[in-house]
Enzyme design. Structure first.
Site, PDB file in Angstrom:
ATOM      1  N   ASP A   9       0.809  -1.216   0.000  1.00  0.00           N
ATOM      2  CA  ASP A   9       0.000   0.000   0.000  1.00  0.00           C
ATOM      3  C   ASP A   9       0.843   1.268   0.000  1.00  0.00           C
ATOM      4  OD1 ASP A   9      -2.428  -1.276  -0.140  1.00  0.00           O
ATOM      5  OD2 ASP A   9      -2.645  -1.469   2.013  1.00  0.00           O
ATOM      6  N   TYR A  21      -9.902  -1.009   2.515  1.00  0.00           N
ATOM      7  CA  TYR A  21      -9.474  -0.844   3.910  1.00  0.00           C
ATOM      8  C   TYR A  21      -9.234   0.626   4.251  1.00  0.00           C
ATOM      9  CZ  TYR A  21      -8.924  -5.568   5.763  1.00  0.00           C
ATOM     10  OH  TYR A  21      -9.159  -6.815   6.266  1.00  0.00           O
TER      11      TYR A  21
END
Length: 630
Positions: A295, A379
């Site tokens: 990420d 998320y």
């Protein structure tokens, strides 16, 4: 007046909109930012530690990775805003270096690319799904045994059905189907149509009152007030609170960074950040085996940071700080309220009621909280740095949002709703801790409990001792956590002693959860080697900043920590960086649906011999109507 004259003099001051604009002007004037060229990365290029600690002016520089979306060529570039010049520019070799991060411009084109492909449309038609109802999710491709992908800029895309504009499509994965997309050619390389599974019909609309149910109205308001105002001050990113002194920074790859952390004028850590994170998934299915997301390095996740809201994200007497980054075109973009700072009560700091003297003393703990929150796809991650009155430093990472879904619950996924699966996965973070415990030259000791066998000197078998191993070189400073032996790592200064003659130090307490569970021979283990160990110690090098290397997207592996430690430099009594892997192994629960309650992970740094006694003896008693003698 030049930017150098107008800005504050500290070299680590946060980026301004004027500096972002100046970088863009320099690149345009140099002919590097043209019609089809976009920013894939932008961040301050911090001076070397020695330059900052020496004081005085440092050249203000910024690093920009430029991507030509028409050709796929890219350049790693450094610009000086003080001298208004390009310092360096190197063209990347993608098969060797990897690719720049995926950018918003590319995300936005995915649905048009898919809806122009006959194979994608045929797969949807076979399932009776209208293309207009499908939300495409393009995801980083990794590196696998596809020779035709070498050097090309590729993503892999899933589809999720969205019934209406307020419908959360994560509830409706179109499983068994994935498209491999060439971002430069804007075409679909191949369609993997492995099986047709029913699209789950469950609702994921947690914000729909019919799903959430009636509100719980028995909870009374909680208000946190500081009638005399907050106890900390912030000036140009310089934070002072109690005995703490530090600076804050922000960039799109790491998010919040802490600098020159000191307690009572004694340095502890020169720079602290989350340098990388990886989310490896466990489902080996033909359409999912490649799911492994970096990420930070692949998505620059902090560029999506939330603008925090009082009473929702933060509670109390809050100070917010904006962060300035650059958009794809190189224009400044301000994330308002990106960083939140406030104080929290944290229960009892220390207490004793003495049977001999009759004394009864209690002091309350509080902590300074410095945080940011960023959504990335399904998320949402929160990063909370805590500074405590007793000299403790803690990082707490919060994972929430929506679990990634599949239409195939089974051996590698939990059924979280009827017909809806959530594949097993991990969230593994890498903290980069450039330690300066009472000075620049530090050492690391592995300390653990050691059972002593019953026998001579231990006739009753109750003894255990402390085992201490000094880590000497980078080759032996690659360690795993071990909760069974209470293993911790002491970062000490061999040149400084406390009043008891002990080396001053701070101790890193790991949570002891698993590191990377993928096979050692897997592609993800090669690319995320940092995540295979809980601890790495390296010699400081200003160019060694990111655990998996500078360019993670489609990097074949071996970059970052595994490459650097090949030098096997000494780390005992040297200028060192401590890298700590920590995280969560997530077997999703039904309770994680349709939105996941926060899960927590992190680590703690506690003083160990850094002080001669309890450093919080001077904390005064609480003066409050709610705290009174009987």
């Amino acid at each position: 007046m030049t930017l150098a004259e107008s800005r504050t003099t500290h070299p680590l001051t946060m980026t301004t909109a004027e500096e972002v604009a100046a970088v863009r002007e320099v690149l345009v004037d140099a002919g590097l930012l043209t019609e089809h060229v976009r920013y894939a990365f932008f961040a301050p290029e911090e001076p070397a530690k020695s330059e900052v600690l020496a004081g005085g002016d440092c050249d203000r520089r910024f690093r920009v990775v430029l991507l030509d979306i028409a050709t796929g060529r890219s350049w790693d570039t450094v610009v000086s805003t003080d001298h208004r010049s390009v310092v360096s520019s190197r063209e990347l070799d993608p098969p060797v270096d990897g690719q720049p991060p995926i950018i918003d411009t590319e995300f936005e084109m995915i649905e048009d690319i898919l809806n122009a492909d006959a194979g994608w449309l045929a797969a949807l038609e076979q399932r009776g799904i209208a293309p207009a109802s499908v939300r495409a999710v393009p995801l980083s491709a990794g590196v696998y045994d596809y020779p035709d992908e070498a050097g090309r800029r590729v993503v892999r895309a899933f589809g999720f059905q969205q019934d209406h504009e307020r419908d959360h499509p994560w509830a409706h994965p179109i499983d068994g189907l994935v498209a491999y997309v060439d971002l430069t050619r804007r075409s679909v390389d191949r369609i993997i149509d492995e099986a047709t599974h029913p699209v789950p019909a469950t609702s994921g609309n947690f914000d729909d009152p019919e799903v959430a149910g009636p509100p719980l109205d028995s909870l009374k308001p909680i208000e946190i007030t500081q009638p005399q105002g907050r106890s900390f001050t912030v000036e140009d990113g310089h934070v002072r609170w109690g005995k703490w002194d530090l600076r804050i920074g922000f960039n799109e790859r790491e998010g919040l960074t802490l600098h020159q952390i000191a307690f009572d004028d004694r340095p502890i850590c020169y720079r602290a950040s989350v340098a990388e994170m990886v989310v490896p998934y466990a489902d080996p299915a033909p359409v999912r085996f490649w799911q492994n997301y970096f990420d930070c390095g692949e998505y620059m996740f902090a560029r999506y940071s939330d603008s925090l809201q009082l009473g929702c994200d933060c509670l109390g007497d809050i100070l917010y700080t904006d962060a300035v980054i650059a958009d794809d075109l190189g224009n400044p973009r301000t994330i308002q309220n990106a960083i939140c700072m406030h104080e929290e009560d944290y229960g009892v700091l220390w207490k004793h009621s003495d049977m001999f003297t009759g004394s009864r003393e209690t002091r309350r703990q509080r902590r300074l909280v410095i945080s940011f929150f960023t959504p990335i796809g399904n998320y949402d991650y929160g990063f909370y740095w805590y500074l405590y009155l007793d000299g403790t430093i803690e990082l707490e990472c919060k994972a929430t949002g929506i679990v990634f879904t599949s239409g195939t619950p089974g051996e590698y996924a939990t059924e979280i709703a009827p017909g809806l699966g959530a594949p097993f996965h991990q969230h593994l973070f890498s903290a980069r801790l450039d330690m300066t415990v009472d000075g620049a030259n530090n050492s690391v000791e592995e300390v653990e409990a050691q059972r002593v066998p019953m026998g001579e000197g231990n006739p009753y078998g109750n003894a255990f001792r402390r085992s201490v191993t000094r880590l000497q070189r980078e080759s032996d400073a690659q360690r795993q956590a071990n909760a069974a032996s209470a293993r911790v790592w002491h970062i000490v200064n061999p040149e400084k002693r406390n009043a008891l003659g002990q080396e001053v130090g701070y101790v890193l307490h790991p949570t002891g959860q698993p590191t990377l569970l993928a096979d050692d021979a897997s592609s993800i283990a090669a690319r995320a080697t940092f995540a295979t160990k809980a601890l790495w110690v390296t010699r400081y090098d200003p160019a060694q900043r990111y655990s998996a290397g500078d360019f993670v997207n489609q990097n074949p592996g071996g970059a970052g920590l595994p490459a650097w430690v090949q030098a096997d430099r000494p780390v005992d009594g040297e200028d060192i960086v401590v890298w700590h892997t920590f995280g969560l192994t997530h077997f999703p629960r039904p309770e994680d649906w349709p939105v996941m309650p926060v899960d927590y992970t992190g680590f703690v740094l506690k003083p160990a011999g850094f002080f001669d006694r309890n450093p919080a003896l001077d904390v005064p008693p609480t003066v409050s109507d709610h705290c009174a003698s009987l």
